[in-house]
Write an enzyme that holds these catalytic residues in place. Structure first.
Site, PDB file in Angstrom:
ATOM      1  CB  CYS A   2      -0.911  -0.008   1.226  1.00  0.00           C
ATOM      2  SG  CYS A   2      -1.916   1.493   1.373  1.00  0.00           S
ATOM      3  CD  GLU A 105      -2.009  -1.184  -4.327  1.00  0.00           C
ATOM      4  OE1 GLU A 105      -1.087  -1.051  -5.163  1.00  0.00           O
ATOM      5  OE2 GLU A 105      -1.795  -1.394  -3.119  1.00  0.00           O
TER       6      GLU A 105
END
Length: 198
Positions: A2, A105
């Site tokens: 992340c 992402e």
């Protein structure tokens, strides 16, 4: 992994955070936060406390120049109890919760935003540290990651360890094995949407 998070709270998200944590969540908007920038996190003692620190944990015994050599903005849930960088915070009162509006992402190099569709914030398991101890300490934090739920498997092979509200206490206060299990298993598929950003 992340590597980008967002803290852009709607009124509904603010209401949820106010009700859950008895805090004032009217923070400055942060549309995209990168590692080493400041991130907000919540700790719990007698009451909830909102803090802000460097996104990238500074482990005990290290000062910032040495910590910069390591990528400590994510911590794998599977190895929290034995990782040299994270085990002290995990086992000794360094657990926290990061409130987010979304995370990002890049599947197939196309950026996507991942958020709840119900106007609720995401609550992410994290760790925090204050180094060096004493005056002039620098606060820092990290985001716990886990394998993806089935609905996010095509986005990335890791995701933040999202927490359901019923599991907040266990993450923060339970013995290490139970807290680790919560980080790995609290979230379930179907609670977030994946939206292309362009």
């Amino acid at each position: 992994m992340c590597g980008r998070i967002e803290l852009t709270l709607t009124e509904g998200m603010q209401d949820t955070l106010r009700d859950l944590f008895q805090i004032d969540p009217s923070w400055p908007t942060q549309p995209e936060i990168s590692p080493t920038q400041q991130a907000h996190f919540l700790t719990h003692g007698d009451t909830w406390t909102l803090q802000s620190g460097r996104w990238g944990l500074i482990p005990p015994g290290l000062e910032l120049p040495a910590a910069k050599k390591y990528a400590t903005f994510n911590a794998r849930a599977e190895t929290l109890d034995r990782s040299p960088s994270f085990k002290a915070a995990f086992k000794s009162g360094g657990r926290c919760v990061l409130p987010l509006s979304a995370f990002f992402e890049w599947p197939k190099k196309n950026k996507v935003r991942i958020a709840r569709p119900d106007d609720k914030p995401l609550l992410v398991a994290g760790l925090w540290s204050a180094q060096p101890p004493g005056e002039g300490k620098l606060l820092s934090c990290t985001v716990i990651t886990r394998p993806p739920t089935d609905d996010l498997a095509g986005v990335h092979d890791r995701m933040p360890a999202l927490l359901l509200t019923r599991d907040l206490d266990a993450w923060l206060n339970a013995p290490a094995p139970e807290a680790k299990a919560v980080a790995l298993g609290s979230w379930r598929p179907g609670l977030v949407t994946v939206t292309p950003t362009s």
